[in-house]
Design a protein around this motif. Structure first.
Motif, PDB file in Angstrom:
ATOM      1  N   ALA A 131       0.817  -1.206   0.000  1.00  0.00           N
ATOM      2  CA  ALA A 131       0.000   0.000   0.000  1.00  0.00           C
ATOM      3  C   ALA A 131       0.841   1.242   0.000  1.00  0.00           C
ATOM      4  O   ALA A 131       0.349   2.326   0.180  1.00  0.00           O
ATOM      5  CB  ALA A 131      -0.918   0.004   1.215  1.00  0.00           C
ATOM      6  N   ALA A 154     -13.657  -4.435   5.318  1.00  0.00           N
ATOM      7  CA  ALA A 154     -12.902  -3.332   5.891  1.00  0.00           C
ATOM      8  C   ALA A 154     -13.730  -2.663   6.966  1.00  0.00           C
ATOM      9  O   ALA A 154     -14.961  -2.602   6.876  1.00  0.00           O
ATOM     10  CB  ALA A 154     -12.520  -2.319   4.823  1.00  0.00           C
ATOM     11  N   VAL A 157     -11.674   2.736   9.048  1.00  0.00           N
ATOM     12  CA  VAL A 157     -10.413   2.748   8.289  1.00  0.00           C
ATOM     13  C   VAL A 157     -10.583   3.497   6.974  1.00  0.00           C
ATOM     14  O   VAL A 157      -9.686   4.189   6.505  1.00  0.00           O
ATOM     15  CB  VAL A 157      -9.928   1.307   8.031  1.00  0.00           C
ATOM     16  N   LEU A 158     -11.784   3.360   6.375  1.00  0.00           N
ATOM     17  CA  LEU A 158     -12.030   3.979   5.078  1.00  0.00           C
ATOM     18  C   LEU A 158     -12.470   5.436   5.190  1.00  0.00           C
ATOM     19  O   LEU A 158     -12.354   6.192   4.223  1.00  0.00           O
ATOM     20  CB  LEU A 158     -13.101   3.197   4.317  1.00  0.00           C
ATOM     21  N   ARG A 187     -11.175   9.103   3.462  1.00  0.00           N
ATOM     22  CA  ARG A 187     -10.142   8.849   2.453  1.00  0.00           C
ATOM     23  C   ARG A 187     -10.759   8.963   1.054  1.00  0.00           C
ATOM     24  O   ARG A 187     -11.911   8.594   0.837  1.00  0.00           O
ATOM     25  CB  ARG A 187      -9.520   7.467   2.624  1.00  0.00           C
ATOM     26  N   LEU A 202      -4.673   2.030  -3.347  1.00  0.00           N
ATOM     27  CA  LEU A 202      -4.142   2.263  -2.006  1.00  0.00           C
ATOM     28  C   LEU A 202      -2.737   2.835  -2.016  1.00  0.00           C
ATOM     29  O   LEU A 202      -2.172   3.090  -0.950  1.00  0.00           O
ATOM     30  CB  LEU A 202      -4.158   0.958  -1.206  1.00  0.00           C
ATOM     31  N   SER A 234      -0.926   5.327   0.636  1.00  0.00           N
ATOM     32  CA  SER A 234      -1.618   5.351   1.919  1.00  0.00           C
ATOM     33  C   SER A 234      -0.982   4.335   2.861  1.00  0.00           C
ATOM     34  O   SER A 234      -0.029   3.644   2.508  1.00  0.00           O
ATOM     35  CB  SER A 234      -3.107   5.012   1.723  1.00  0.00           C
ATOM     36  N   ASP A 235      -1.542   4.217   4.058  1.00  0.00           N
ATOM     37  CA  ASP A 235      -1.037   3.235   5.020  1.00  0.00           C
ATOM     38  C   ASP A 235      -1.889   1.971   5.016  1.00  0.00           C
ATOM     39  O   ASP A 235      -1.833   1.172   5.946  1.00  0.00           O
ATOM     40  CB  ASP A 235      -0.998   3.847   6.428  1.00  0.00           C
ATOM     41  N   LEU A 236      -2.677   1.790   3.966  1.00  0.00           N
ATOM     42  CA  LEU A 236      -3.550   0.625   3.883  1.00  0.00           C
ATOM     43  C   LEU A 236      -2.931  -0.463   3.004  1.00  0.00           C
ATOM     44  O   LEU A 236      -2.242  -0.166   2.028  1.00  0.00           O
ATOM     45  CB  LEU A 236      -4.914   1.012   3.300  1.00  0.00           C
ATOM     46  N   LEU A 279      -8.922  -5.108   4.019  1.00  0.00           N
ATOM     47  CA  LEU A 279      -8.190  -3.850   3.975  1.00  0.00           C
ATOM     48  C   LEU A 279      -7.810  -3.487   5.400  1.00  0.00           C
ATOM     49  O   LEU A 279      -8.676  -3.406   6.275  1.00  0.00           O
ATOM     50  CB  LEU A 279      -9.038  -2.738   3.356  1.00  0.00           C
ATOM     51  N   ARG A 280      -6.523  -3.269   5.634  1.00  0.00           N
ATOM     52  CA  ARG A 280      -6.038  -3.043   6.992  1.00  0.00           C
ATOM     53  C   ARG A 280      -5.003  -1.936   6.987  1.00  0.00           C
ATOM     54  O   ARG A 280      -4.218  -1.793   6.049  1.00  0.00           O
ATOM     55  CB  ARG A 280      -5.422  -4.337   7.547  1.00  0.00           C
ATOM     56  N   SER A 281      -4.980  -1.156   8.052  1.00  0.00           N
ATOM     57  CA  SER A 281      -3.986  -0.097   8.210  1.00  0.00           C
ATOM     58  C   SER A 281      -2.725  -0.675   8.823  1.00  0.00           C
ATOM     59  O   SER A 281      -2.769  -1.393   9.816  1.00  0.00           O
ATOM     60  CB  SER A 281      -4.528   1.025   9.096  1.00  0.00           C
TER      61      SER A 281
END
Length: 802
Positions: free
Chosen positions: A6, A74, A78-79, A82, A101, A104-106, A117-119
């Motif tokens: 990501a 997700a 988190v979303l 954005r 992505l 980003s930090d995803l 989808l994870r940070s």
């Protein structure tokens, strides 16, 4: 479990966790977040034709899940807040998410047919190490495409291998297949119109494409394929079988060895296409004014249970009239790329054959040395040499293999052979103007010849540590052997014509057979080490190449050696994505031989000339947009005549100093830019008797600028508008600086439209080059000759994926 990065740079992510925790996160995502779809497993996911608008990331993910039928889980938190850039093209779900992505930090991870989808900022993340993602899905390990897809974020740096631009102490650019297709660039020369540091010394419609890089000549025989010289097609290099066109600016003797003719302005490396993970069957029909049509088939498959074997075929047939009055062209291309990915080893094969024939004419090259001033340019479609023809045939086979000796060391080897031959009126397509009415004298030259090349490279590359210092060590050896044959040139009788109203020229008679005239060998051994300090914030590259140049059939024979060192430094002093870099590197050109029979040292052969470059610059990667600012100096020796002693020496010198600003990427999700500005002061610093000391070298504009833009329109889904502007300031035609061609600017406009027809993905493209149909002198060939611009040209194409 597949892991998609990501991060825009580098391609590393900290995102995995123990199995129990992983299942817990999945359960939470499914229970309290947003389960966006669950109708199909990821394993069944097929490439989709996507046209996602710029919108919130949550809306984009919902739309992607709906269109793909793949479960995407997700947490809404988190979303939230954005946004996602517009995305068009064919992607699998994971490929699409990797693009969306980026920066980003995803990250996107697969679990039991669901994508999570994870940070990466969350606690509990484990470092999985470096994972390289190639957005085009190629079988070879190319650096991934940068934001916007027009260029890559890295390139092959000769023997150093693929390097990210931010880790490279040189100014490099790698133009992608996507860029070539969207601009309808039929040849490598058309691709390089994007670069302000490159100009051309032959015009459109000529049998050869020769370049000027940083003010020094590089002819069409000096392009490399997969790092090997001597294997590229003769004359025009078609782009249909290429994945990348990579440009390293400045001398590259350490990195790639000596070019066959000793070009020092830069290195152009061609990377052939490989089979991607997605099956491809694409048919493209194209049209170029004034009546040239072509068909191109592109087939790609990966085979076997694990899809380790890949095969890529490209075939082209084109025929019709060109933009030069009454000139026609026929060409064919067949290329094959195969690769096999083993456990700790891989093997690649590339083969091609291309034929090109130009009939009934050539564009203009006009000399003004007799007139002492330059006239206005004729119409760009003027055919100065009706009745002539030229044919070129090139074929080559290249095999490359790599074997991992262990986790840190890899051995590699390449070997390739090529055969090219030509016949007809390829050179001498020029006239010399004699008066202000445009009357000119000329003569035609009928030629034939061949070149048989064998090119090899072998080496070992490894990583190791000495205390806190990391090392990337490379040892390499190369060999290029060429047998060259030439038929005696047959010169036609002189004739009188007019550059504005040409008449039929006197055509030279048939040529004889080609006899062997050259037996040349370039061999070398090189070693280079990139040392990393302070967590890779300081990268120091040191290297040297020992080059041997042998010519058996020259008179006298030639056998010389030279050492060419290099030093490169990259500093990353801040957490911001900024790299400061500097380099000292040398280029190598075969020494000249005195051919003037009246000189006291007639027949003397000089040692190889060493060109020396110093360069410094800064690179700033903003995530989706990158700037490079560089200053450079290149000094190149040359021969000159001393009238007092009646001898030639190798004390001549040209010095080019310049500043380059390059930029590329996306300034908004729907707008992309590519281009830059170059200022060059090309000075003759040592000339015979000091006569021309301080003069400007011919064919080098002080200012060059290119700017290309793409805009995804908001009102028509799938429609992109494009524009390109190219500017060159005035150029001298001669060393005496008595003849000058004026500055010029041209504009190109275009559009493309992505849609579906009968459930098939279709791409329509249109462009109009030299919109104003301006007549101007575009560049300089040899001493005193100006090349004419290309005419207004319409290009249309339609691609359909079956």
């Amino acid at each position: 479990m597949p892991l998609f990065s990501a991060q825009a740079h580098p391609s590393t992510v900290s995102a995995s966790f123990p199995g129990t925790l992983r299942r817990l996160v999945l359960a939470c995502a499914l229970g309290t977040g947003a389960l966006l779809s669950a109708s199909a497993a990821l394993a069944d996911s097929q490439p989709l034709s996507l046209n996602l608008p710029s919108q919130s990331l949550e809306a984009t993910v919902h739309q992607l899940a709906h269109e793909s039928g793949v479960a995407i889980a997700a947490d809404s938190r988190v979303l939230a807040g954005r946004s996602a850039a517009a995305l068009q093209g064919r992607y699998t779900v994971l490929q699409a998410l990797q693009q969306l992505l980026a920066g980003s930090d995803l990250v996107a991870l697969e679990e039991n047919g669901v994508i999570i989808l994870r940070s990466t900022a969350e606690e509990g993340a484990l470092n999985l190490g470096a994972t390289t993602i190639n957005a085009t899905g190629q079988g070879n390990d190319l650096p991934e495409a940068y934001s916007g897809g027009q260029v890559a974020r890295g390139a092959r740096i000769g023997m150093l291998g693929n390097r990210d631009i931010m880790d490279t102490p040189f100014n490099v650019a790698a133009y992608t297949a996507q860029n070539m297709e969207n601009q309808q660039s039929g040849t490598v020369g058309a691709v390089l119109r994007n670069d302000p540091s490159i100009r051309f010394s032959t015009g459109e419609g000529h049998a050869y494409e020769n370049f000027m890089i940083r003010g020094y000549a590089l002819d069409s025989t000096e392009l490399a394929i997969n790092g090997l010289y001597g294997l590229a097609p003769d004359g025009h290099v078609p782009t249909e079988f290429l994945e990348r066109v990579e440009v390293l600016k400045g001398p590259g003797a350490l990195l790639s060895g000596m070019a066959p003719n000793g070009g020092v302005g830069g290195v152009i490396n061609l990377v052939p296409k490989r089979a991607g993970a997605t099956p491809l069957t694409r048919l493209t029909t194209s049209y170029v004014s004034d009546g040239y049509f072509a068909e191109h088939i592109d087939l790609s498959r990966r085979l076997g249970d694990e899809q380790r074997f890949g095969i890529r075929f490209n075939g082209v047939y084109g025929s019709g009239d060109t933009g030069v009055d009454d000139q026609s062209k026929d060409r064919t291309l067949a290329s094959l790329g195969m690769d096999y990915q083993g456990d700790g080893w891989k093997l690649e094969l590339d083969a091609y054959e291309t034929h090109e024939k130009l009939d009934n004419g050539s564009p203009m090259m006009a000399g003004f040395s007799d007139l002492k001033h330059v006239l206005k340019a004729p119409k760009p479609d003027t055919n100065i040499l009706e009745g002539i023809s030229a044919k070129q045939i090139s074929k080559a086979v290249l095999v490359r293999g790599e074997y991992d000796l262990n986790d840190n060391w890899t051995a590699y080897a390449s070997v390739g052979g090529a055969r090219t031959r030509y016949t007809g009126f390829l050179n001498g397509t020029r006239v010399k103007v004699t008066n202000d009415s445009g009357d000119a004298s000329g003569e035609t030259y009928n030629q034939a010849g061949y070149t048989h090349s064998l090119s090899t490279e072998a080496g070992v590359r490894g990583n190791f540590m000495t205390g806190p210092v990391s090392h990337q060590l490379v040892l390499s050896t190369t060999l290029l052997h060429q047998d060259i044959g030439r038929a005696p040139t047959v010169t036609g009788a002189k004739y009188i014509t007019n550059i504005y109203h040409p008449i039929q020229p006197t055509i030279a008679s048939a040529h004889g057979s080609s006899d062997k005239t050259g037996d040349n060998t370039l061999s070398s051994f090189a070693v280079a080490d990139t040392l990393g300090f302070i967590d890779e914030r300081v990268l120091l590259t040191l290297g040297v190449r020992s080059q041997r140049v042998r010519q058996k059939l020259s008179n006298p024979s030639y056998d010389e050696r030279a050492l060419t060192p290099a030093l490169g430094l990259v500093l990353k002093p801040w957490d911001a994505p900024v790299s400061l870099y500097a380099n000292y590197i040398e280029g190598l050109t075969q020494g000249g031989m005195v051919s003037d029979v009246s000189a006291d040292n007639y027949g003397e052969q000089f040692a190889p000339y060493k060109a020396k470059q110093m360069e410094a610059g800064v690179k700033w990667d903003l995530g989706d947009f990158t700037h490079t600012l560089a200053v450079f100096q290149i000094e190149k020796p040359s021969m000159m005549f001393d009238s007092a002693s009646n001898r030639y020496t190798d004390d001549g010198e040209q010095r080019n100093r310049g500043v380059e600003w390059n930029m590329f990427g996306s300034i908004t999700p729907s707008v992309r830019l590519l281009g830059g500005v170059t200022y060059t002061r090309a000075e003759l610093t040592k000339t015979a008797g000091g006569t021309y000391d301080g003069n400007t070298a011919r064919g080098v504009p002080a200012w060059s600028a290119n700017l290309g833009a793409e805009w995804d329109t908001p009102w028509v889904e799938g429609l992109t508008l494009t524009a390109l502007g190219i500017h060159s300031s005035s150029q001298y035609l001669d060393a005496a600086n008595q003849l000058k061609i004026p500055q010029w600017t041209r504009y190109d406009l275009g559009a493309r439209y992505s849609t579906k027809v009968l459930s098939k993905d279709v791409m329509l493209r249109a462009s109009l080059e030299n919109v104003e149909n301006r007549s101007y002198w575009a560049g300089v060939f040899n001493d005193g000759y100006a090349t004419v611009s290309e005419p207004r040209t319409v290009k249309l194409s339609a691609s359909i994926d079956f």
